[in-house]
Design a protein around this motif. Structure first.
Motif, PDB file in Angstrom:
ATOM      1  N   ASN A 111      -6.004  -2.483   2.963  1.00  0.00           N
ATOM      2  CA  ASN A 111      -7.047  -2.363   1.946  1.00  0.00           C
ATOM      3  C   ASN A 111      -8.239  -1.559   2.449  1.00  0.00           C
ATOM      4  N   LYS A 112      -8.520  -1.661   3.734  1.00  0.00           N
ATOM      5  CA  LYS A 112      -9.620  -0.894   4.304  1.00  0.00           C
ATOM      6  C   LYS A 112      -9.309   0.602   4.309  1.00  0.00           C
ATOM      7  N   LEU A 113      -8.045   0.947   4.527  1.00  0.00           N
ATOM      8  CA  LEU A 113      -7.645   2.349   4.450  1.00  0.00           C
ATOM      9  C   LEU A 113      -7.560   2.835   3.010  1.00  0.00           C
ATOM     10  N   GLY A 114      -7.250   1.934   2.101  1.00  0.00           N
ATOM     11  CA  GLY A 114      -7.096   2.303   0.699  1.00  0.00           C
ATOM     12  C   GLY A 114      -5.639   2.263   0.283  1.00  0.00           C
ATOM     13  N   VAL A 115      -5.345   1.491  -0.751  1.00  0.00           N
ATOM     14  CA  VAL A 115      -3.971   1.288  -1.200  1.00  0.00           C
ATOM     15  C   VAL A 115      -3.829   1.776  -2.633  1.00  0.00           C
ATOM     16  N   ILE A 116      -2.745   2.477  -2.900  1.00  0.00           N
ATOM     17  CA  ILE A 116      -2.403   2.921  -4.253  1.00  0.00           C
ATOM     18  C   ILE A 116      -1.173   2.143  -4.694  1.00  0.00           C
ATOM     19  N   ARG A 117      -1.277   1.441  -5.810  1.00  0.00           N
ATOM     20  CA  ARG A 117      -0.147   0.699  -6.355  1.00  0.00           C
ATOM     21  C   ARG A 117       0.585   1.554  -7.368  1.00  0.00           C
ATOM     22  N   ARG A 118       1.852   1.646  -7.222  1.00  0.00           N
ATOM     23  CA  ARG A 118       2.650   2.527  -8.066  1.00  0.00           C
ATOM     24  C   ARG A 118       2.650   2.017  -9.501  1.00  0.00           C
ATOM     25  N   GLY A 119       2.289   2.921 -10.420  1.00  0.00           N
ATOM     26  CA  GLY A 119       2.265   2.585 -11.823  1.00  0.00           C
ATOM     27  C   GLY A 119       1.019   1.870 -12.282  1.00  0.00           C
ATOM     28  N   VAL A 120       0.075   1.598 -11.351  1.00  0.00           N
ATOM     29  CA  VAL A 120      -1.156   0.894 -11.706  1.00  0.00           C
ATOM     30  C   VAL A 120      -2.367   1.767 -11.402  1.00  0.00           C
ATOM     31  N   LEU A 158      -4.050   5.219 -10.633  1.00  0.00           N
ATOM     32  CA  LEU A 158      -3.788   6.633 -10.885  1.00  0.00           C
ATOM     33  C   LEU A 158      -4.905   7.459 -10.259  1.00  0.00           C
ATOM     34  N   TYR A 159      -4.537   8.351  -9.375  1.00  0.00           N
ATOM     35  CA  TYR A 159      -5.494   9.246  -8.734  1.00  0.00           C
ATOM     36  C   TYR A 159      -4.984  10.673  -8.913  1.00  0.00           C
ATOM     37  N   PRO A 160      -5.558  11.425  -9.858  1.00  0.00           N
ATOM     38  CA  PRO A 160      -5.045  12.774 -10.116  1.00  0.00           C
ATOM     39  C   PRO A 160      -5.135  13.687  -8.902  1.00  0.00           C
ATOM     40  N   ASP A 161      -6.145  13.463  -8.032  1.00  0.00           N
ATOM     41  CA  ASP A 161      -6.303  14.349  -6.891  1.00  0.00           C
ATOM     42  C   ASP A 161      -5.333  14.019  -5.759  1.00  0.00           C
ATOM     43  N   GLU A 162      -4.579  12.935  -5.894  1.00  0.00           N
ATOM     44  CA  GLU A 162      -3.638  12.548  -4.855  1.00  0.00           C
ATOM     45  C   GLU A 162      -2.275  13.175  -5.127  1.00  0.00           C
ATOM     46  N   GLU A 163      -1.611  13.562  -4.059  1.00  0.00           N
ATOM     47  CA  GLU A 163      -0.272  14.093  -4.188  1.00  0.00           C
ATOM     48  C   GLU A 163       0.710  12.949  -4.455  1.00  0.00           C
ATOM     49  N   GLU A 164       1.735  13.249  -5.229  1.00  0.00           N
ATOM     50  CA  GLU A 164       2.702  12.229  -5.591  1.00  0.00           C
ATOM     51  C   GLU A 164       3.674  11.930  -4.455  1.00  0.00           C
ATOM     52  N   ASP A 165       3.863  12.900  -3.553  1.00  0.00           N
ATOM     53  CA  ASP A 165       4.802  12.641  -2.478  1.00  0.00           C
ATOM     54  C   ASP A 165       4.146  11.752  -1.434  1.00  0.00           C
ATOM     55  N   ASP A 216       5.565 -15.765 -11.049  1.00  0.00           N
ATOM     56  CA  ASP A 216       5.980 -15.915 -12.439  1.00  0.00           C
ATOM     57  C   ASP A 216       7.006 -14.871 -12.857  1.00  0.00           C
ATOM     58  N   SER A 217       6.799 -13.622 -12.441  1.00  0.00           N
ATOM     59  CA  SER A 217       7.681 -12.550 -12.895  1.00  0.00           C
ATOM     60  C   SER A 217       8.673 -12.088 -11.844  1.00  0.00           C
ATOM     61  N   GLY A 218       8.371 -12.316 -10.572  1.00  0.00           N
ATOM     62  CA  GLY A 218       9.243 -11.846  -9.514  1.00  0.00           C
ATOM     63  C   GLY A 218       9.183 -10.352  -9.286  1.00  0.00           C
ATOM     64  N   VAL A 219       8.151  -9.684  -9.813  1.00  0.00           N
ATOM     65  CA  VAL A 219       8.023  -8.238  -9.662  1.00  0.00           C
ATOM     66  C   VAL A 219       7.532  -7.912  -8.261  1.00  0.00           C
ATOM     67  N   VAL A 220       8.187  -6.972  -7.627  1.00  0.00           N
ATOM     68  CA  VAL A 220       7.785  -6.515  -6.299  1.00  0.00           C
ATOM     69  C   VAL A 220       7.075  -5.178  -6.457  1.00  0.00           C
ATOM     70  N   GLU A 221       5.807  -5.128  -6.070  1.00  0.00           N
ATOM     71  CA  GLU A 221       5.039  -3.900  -6.205  1.00  0.00           C
ATOM     72  C   GLU A 221       5.405  -2.916  -5.099  1.00  0.00           C
ATOM     73  N   GLU A 222       5.295  -1.638  -5.430  1.00  0.00           N
ATOM     74  CA  GLU A 222       5.442  -0.575  -4.443  1.00  0.00           C
ATOM     75  C   GLU A 222       4.083   0.068  -4.238  1.00  0.00           C
ATOM     76  N   THR A 223       3.672   0.171  -2.991  1.00  0.00           N
ATOM     77  CA  THR A 223       2.344   0.692  -2.667  1.00  0.00           C
ATOM     78  C   THR A 223       2.455   1.741  -1.575  1.00  0.00           C
ATOM     79  N   ARG A 224       1.390   2.508  -1.437  1.00  0.00           N
ATOM     80  CA  ARG A 224       1.269   3.443  -0.321  1.00  0.00           C
ATOM     81  C   ARG A 224      -0.208   3.622  -0.018  1.00  0.00           C
ATOM     82  N   LEU A 225      -0.497   4.166   1.142  1.00  0.00           N
ATOM     83  CA  LEU A 225      -1.868   4.337   1.589  1.00  0.00           C
ATOM     84  C   LEU A 225      -2.464   5.620   1.024  1.00  0.00           C
TER      85      LEU A 225
END
Length: 358
Positions: free
Chosen positions: A227-236, A238-245, A259-268
């Motif tokens: 969190n200190k580095l900064g986390v982007i959650r996929r589908g939640v 949105l940072y237009p200036d960030e590259e998608e790769d 409740d839902s069992g959803v596993v989030e995908e994140t990246r720094l």
């Protein structure tokens, strides 16, 4: 699946939108539950509901009839939270529902349950952990005694419950049966009979809880660094200036929404340190893997006390001893790893600037 297929991109966008809507719904549901619990458990509303009634058809009477189940649920929830804060470990009687235990007396099904509550960094309590203990009658030099043994538990597999039970809850050499009179294991030969040792149930539960707290502390430390580095959650997020790769990481099972069992995908997010991955190598979070943009790969170990015990960083030119010293140096705390890396980066830049001037 062809990555250039527009249908694949459309499906991925729809999945991301659906996941985002589901997360927003869960967030609103939790907020509604929190607000309703706060209102219904407030002292002013409780006094009004417990006050004198003006008649069977009054508004207050109707409110009391409609809100009484909610008030009771909110009061029970509040009392449970107060109990969990004050007493992190509690015991309770439990009857084994297993149909395989078929005895004439019900004593064989009566177990001693131990509930362990863990509070994590965000102030929320995790799902409780349970230990179910069975009482066994044993025969030793001091006569017949009642001992306990682990019957069932919900502790993660990487915590050695069986080994801790052998240390703190040793079984006697002669087991007569459980507390209801059932026969247990047969006595060992005299030449192999170990000396009976006293059981220490408090020390056993204390050690199990200590290892659970240490595990959650390590996980909290890793999430704090991310969190200190900064986390982007996929589908939640949105940072237009960030590259998608970039590498997407699946959250460890401890962070799965129950409740839902959803596993989030994140990246720094992109950061000044150039770290693209910081994640535990396994669920127990003993080791943390770090990757940099320039291809360097490192790994460091976290102790139960929250210190970086040792670290290894390998790049194109071999091991990076300077970066390893930055990971383990200073106060050695895992929470200050990024501060030490920032200081090391600034000092490296100053050295490069000095060489350029020369």
């Amino acid at each position: 699946m062809d990555p250039n297929d527009p249908t694949a991109h459309l499906e991925e966008e729809l999945d991301s939108e659906i996941s985002s809507i589901r997360r927003e719904i869960r967030k609103l549901q939790r907020r509604r539950l929190l607000l309703s619990s706060g209102i219904l458990s407030s002292e002013s509303l409780q006094k009004r509901l417990r006050g004198p009634q003006k008649g069977p058809g009054s508004i207050l009477s109707d409110l009391n009839e409609d809100l009484s189940p909610l008030v009771r649920a909110a009061g029970s929830h509040t009392q449970s939270n107060h109990h969990r804060i004050a007493f992190s470990t509690t015991t309770f009687p439990f009857k084994d529902p297993s149909p395989s235990i078929d005895v004439e007396e019900d004593g064989a099904k009566n177990l001693l349950g131990v509930r362990i509550d863990i509070c994590v960094r965000n102030g929320r309590f995790m799902k409780p952990y349970y230990l179910l203990l069975r009482k066994m009658r044993t025969d030793d030099r001091n006569g017949v005694r009642v001992r306990v043994r682990v019957h069932r538990h919900t502790i993660p597999a990487f915590i050695p419950v069986d080994r801790l039970a052998r240390i703190f809850l040793p079984e006697s050499h002669s087991v007569l049966g459980d507390s209801s009179g059932n026969r247990g294991s047969q006595p060992q030969p005299k030449e192999k009979q170990p000396r009976g040792r006293k059981q220490d149930l408090r020390a056993f539960v204390r050690e199990v809880r200590r290892q659970l707290v240490a595990w959650h502390t390590r996980l909290d430390a890793v999430h704090y660094l991310r969190n200190k580095l900064g986390v982007i959650r996929r589908g939640v997020d949105l940072y237009p200036d960030e590259e998608e790769d970039g590498p997407w990481e699946r959250d460890v099972p401890i962070d799965i929404d129950i409740d839902s069992g959803v596993v989030e995908e994140t990246r720094l997010k992109k950061n000044d340190l150039g770290i693209v991955t910081l994640w535990p190598t396994a669920l127990e979070a003993w080791y943390v893997r770090v990757e940099w943009e320039d291809g360097r790969v490192g790994r460091f170990k976290i102790s139960n006390s929250g210190l970086v015990e040792r670290a290894v960083v390998i790049g194109d030119g071999g091991r990076d001893k300077v970066l390893e010293a930055a990971l383990t140096g200073g106060d050695g705390k895992v929470l200050t790893v990024l501060d030490r890396l920032i200081k090391d980066t600034l000092s490296s830049r100053d050295d490069d600037a000095t060489l350029d001037l020369e």
